[in-house]
Design a protein around this motif. Structure first.
Motif, mmCIF file in Angstrom:
data_model
loop_
_atom_site.group_PDB
_atom_site.id
_atom_site.type_symbol
_atom_site.label_atom_id
_atom_site.label_comp_id
_atom_site.label_asym_id
_atom_site.label_seq_id
_atom_site.Cartn_x
_atom_site.Cartn_y
_atom_site.Cartn_z
ATOM 1 N N ILE A 198 -44.437 -29.222 -6.541
ATOM 2 C CA ILE A 198 -44.918 -27.934 -6.063
ATOM 3 C C ILE A 198 -46.126 -27.448 -6.868
ATOM 4 N N SER A 199 -46.172 -27.805 -8.157
ATOM 5 C CA SER A 199 -47.271 -27.366 -9.022
ATOM 6 C C SER A 199 -48.592 -28.055 -8.686
ATOM 7 N N GLU A 200 -48.537 -29.131 -7.908
ATOM 8 C CA GLU A 200 -49.752 -29.830 -7.509
ATOM 9 C C GLU A 200 -50.373 -29.244 -6.247
ATOM 10 N N LEU A 201 -49.595 -28.455 -5.516
ATOM 11 C CA LEU A 201 -50.069 -27.904 -4.249
ATOM 12 C C LEU A 201 -50.415 -26.423 -4.327
ATOM 13 N N VAL A 202 -49.565 -25.646 -4.970
ATOM 14 C CA VAL A 202 -49.763 -24.196 -5.027
ATOM 15 C C VAL A 202 -49.767 -23.740 -6.480
ATOM 16 N N VAL A 203 -50.357 -22.586 -6.708
ATOM 17 C CA VAL A 203 -50.535 -22.101 -8.073
ATOM 18 C C VAL A 203 -49.262 -21.417 -8.562
ATOM 19 N N PRO A 204 -48.969 -21.504 -9.869
ATOM 20 C CA PRO A 204 -47.805 -20.782 -10.403
ATOM 21 C C PRO A 204 -48.032 -19.278 -10.398
ATOM 22 N N LYS A 205 -49.284 -18.882 -10.650
ATOM 23 C CA LYS A 205 -49.671 -17.473 -10.616
ATOM 24 C C LYS A 205 -51.024 -17.360 -9.923
ATOM 25 N N VAL A 206 -51.331 -16.168 -9.450
ATOM 26 C CA VAL A 206 -52.548 -15.965 -8.666
ATOM 27 C C VAL A 206 -53.796 -16.313 -9.463
ATOM 28 N N LEU A 207 -53.798 -16.030 -10.760
ATOM 29 C CA LEU A 207 -54.996 -16.227 -11.578
ATOM 30 C C LEU A 207 -55.107 -17.638 -12.137
ATOM 31 N N GLU A 208 -54.114 -18.493 -11.881
ATOM 32 C CA GLU A 208 -54.144 -19.859 -12.402
ATOM 33 C C GLU A 208 -54.279 -20.828 -11.235
ATOM 34 N N SER A 209 -55.513 -21.270 -10.968
ATOM 35 C CA SER A 209 -55.751 -22.079 -9.769
ATOM 36 C C SER A 209 -56.538 -23.352 -10.042
ATOM 37 N N ARG A 210 -56.813 -23.673 -11.285
ATOM 38 C CA ARG A 210 -57.694 -24.803 -11.571
ATOM 39 C C ARG A 210 -56.979 -26.151 -11.483
ATOM 40 N N ASP A 211 -55.651 -26.174 -11.578
ATOM 41 C CA ASP A 211 -54.936 -27.442 -11.649
ATOM 42 C C ASP A 211 -54.301 -27.863 -10.327
ATOM 43 N N VAL A 212 -54.519 -27.112 -9.263
ATOM 44 C CA VAL A 212 -53.924 -27.463 -7.977
ATOM 45 C C VAL A 212 -54.958 -28.144 -7.091
ATOM 46 N N LEU A 213 -54.511 -28.540 -5.919
ATOM 47 C CA LEU A 213 -55.372 -29.228 -4.963
ATOM 48 C C LEU A 213 -56.393 -28.248 -4.395
ATOM 49 N N TRP A 214 -57.674 -28.629 -4.441
ATOM 50 C CA TRP A 214 -58.763 -27.813 -3.892
ATOM 51 C C TRP A 214 -59.208 -28.399 -2.563
ATOM 52 N N ASN A 215 -59.911 -27.581 -1.784
ATOM 53 C CA ASN A 215 -60.398 -28.085 -0.497
ATOM 54 C C ASN A 215 -61.448 -29.179 -0.668
ATOM 55 N N SER A 216 -62.107 -29.210 -1.814
ATOM 56 C CA SER A 216 -63.085 -30.268 -2.087
ATOM 57 C C SER A 216 -62.415 -31.576 -2.490
ATOM 58 N N ASP A 217 -61.101 -31.558 -2.687
ATOM 59 C CA ASP A 217 -60.371 -32.758 -3.101
ATOM 60 C C ASP A 217 -59.834 -33.558 -1.923
ATOM 61 N N ILE A 218 -60.009 -33.061 -0.707
ATOM 62 C CA ILE A 218 -59.431 -33.737 0.456
ATOM 63 C C ILE A 218 -60.511 -34.042 1.484
#
Length: 381
Positions: A234-254
């Motif tokens: 789950i941590s690879e798809l969605v963020v644990p918190k709203v302000l922490e988004s650097r470690d999940v899947l981005w639209n530029s990654d697909i």
């Protein structure tokens, strides 16, 4: 002076011999020397304390080097980097060496240890005494914690312990035997139910009844399908918190290749220790549960902004709490048996189970799930 018995010939001290004899340290000097014994540290930020201490030691060495090299006029090829910048870089590198979820778990372990100490009026001192570690393990066991939780807590304490330059707790014979005793005395059972492809279809059919608009329905349909076919944590798809988004899947990654498969660049993963991106391919399926079609339909509605792939209509990222809440609503609406046993990790468990039933080789299952050992067997139901 006449030589005789009882007379000692005085020895001439050379400069080299004189230099080898250290002067006795005064009590004030000895009190300033760092010592591991009995040293107290602030429990909240051991990482920052560790870095700051090393930087202060660097300052002292730098002063000595400037004095000793005063006669030399060598010029450095590049400007000197400020120590504050080096301190910041050291912190970020140390934090980058640990997955955010793992760091959060280790912080929880440290907090649990502090609660234990306060309950028995004990003070937190670094290095931690072996006696307190032994009592803490017994304390956790008496509190009914699972053996895996106790082992994780000890690993968290060990992380901060070694980070501060102290001994490896896991190498203590008594500690290892206590953890082994916890495992044998209280065998844990993973009661998480698998979300197989059949269950996935039921959950996706429930989404229009659980989401408040068509965009949210398409968003979570794509999330569910990706979580299953990609064996994602789950941590690879969605963020644990709203302000922490650097470690999940981005639209530029697909990207969608020839409308036949989805190519995914997974930049961050729990088991990825090297930092080298891992590339995944999700082929097109013949039924409605197709990752290619689901992604294509979602991207046609997704806001045209850079950032995390899975975002709401207002461009805010989906969080782990929101994912769990929608999943629980779908399970409740579908009235599935053992409904409380369906968790976010159930997608990963269900896909591994389906692959094993289809006769997929073990190495292929390990590669698909990014497993480095045969622990994948624990996921097969």
């Amino acid at each position: 002076m006449p030589r005789g018995r009882g007379c000692v010939r005085p020895q001439r001290l050379s400069r080299s011999n004189t230099a080898r004899q250290p002067e006795p340290a005064s009590s004030a000097t000895r009190s300033q020397q760092p010592s591991n014994r009995g040293r107290k540290r602030t429990a909240e930020v051991p990482l920052e304390d560790f870095v700051d201490e090393r930087v202060s030691q660097t300052n002292a060495v730098e002063k000595i080097q400037r004095i000793s090299s005063g006669s030399r006029s060598a010029t450095s090829p590049s400007p000197r980097i400020p120590l504050e910048r080096l301190r910041f870089r050291a912190r970020t590198l140390l934090q980058g060496g640990l997955a955010p979820n793992t760091r959060s778990t280790y912080d929880t372990a440290l907090n649990a240890f502090r609660i234990f100490l306060s309950e028995y009026n004990l003070s937190l001192q670094w290095p931690i005494s072996i006696q307190n570690i032994v009592f803490f393990i017994s304390y956790c066991f008496e509190r009914g914690m699972a053996s895996k939780t106790i082992t994780t807590y000890v690993a968290g304490l060990n992380y901060f312990h070694k980070l501060s330059g102290f001994y490896d707790i896991s190498k203590i014979f008594m500690v290892s035997k206590l953890l082994e005793g916890c495992k044998k005395s209280r065998k844990s059972h993973d009661n998480r139910a698998p979300i197989t492809k059949q269950v996935l279809k039921i959950l996706c059919d429930m989404l229009p009844l659980c989401c408040y608009n068509a965009y949210e329905t398409r968003l979570f349909t794509t999330l569910f399908i990706f979580a299953y076919f990609g064996l994602f944590r789950i941590s690879e798809l969605v963020v644990p918190k709203v302000l922490e988004s650097r470690d999940v899947l981005w639209n530029s990654d697909i990207s969608i290749i020839d409308n036949s498969k989805v190519l995914i660049c997974l930049r961050h993963s729990k088991t990825n220790k090297t930092g080298v991106p891992v590339y995944l391919k999700l082929p097109k399926e013949k039924d409605n549960l197709c990752p290619v079609n689901a992604l294509s339909n979602f991207l046609s509605m997704r806001p045209k902004t850079q950032g995390p792939l899975f975002i709401h209509n207002d461009s805010s990222p989906v969080t782990g709490t929101q994912f769990s809440a929608v999943l629980s609503k779908c399970v409740l609406r579908a009235r599935l048996s053992f409904g409380c046993c369906y968790k976010t990790h159930s997608f990963r468990i269900g896909r591994a189970t389906d692959l094993a039933i289809m006769g997929v080789p073990a190495k292929a299952i390990m590669k698909a799930g990014r497993w480095n050992s045969d622990c994948y067997k624990l996921y097969i139901r």
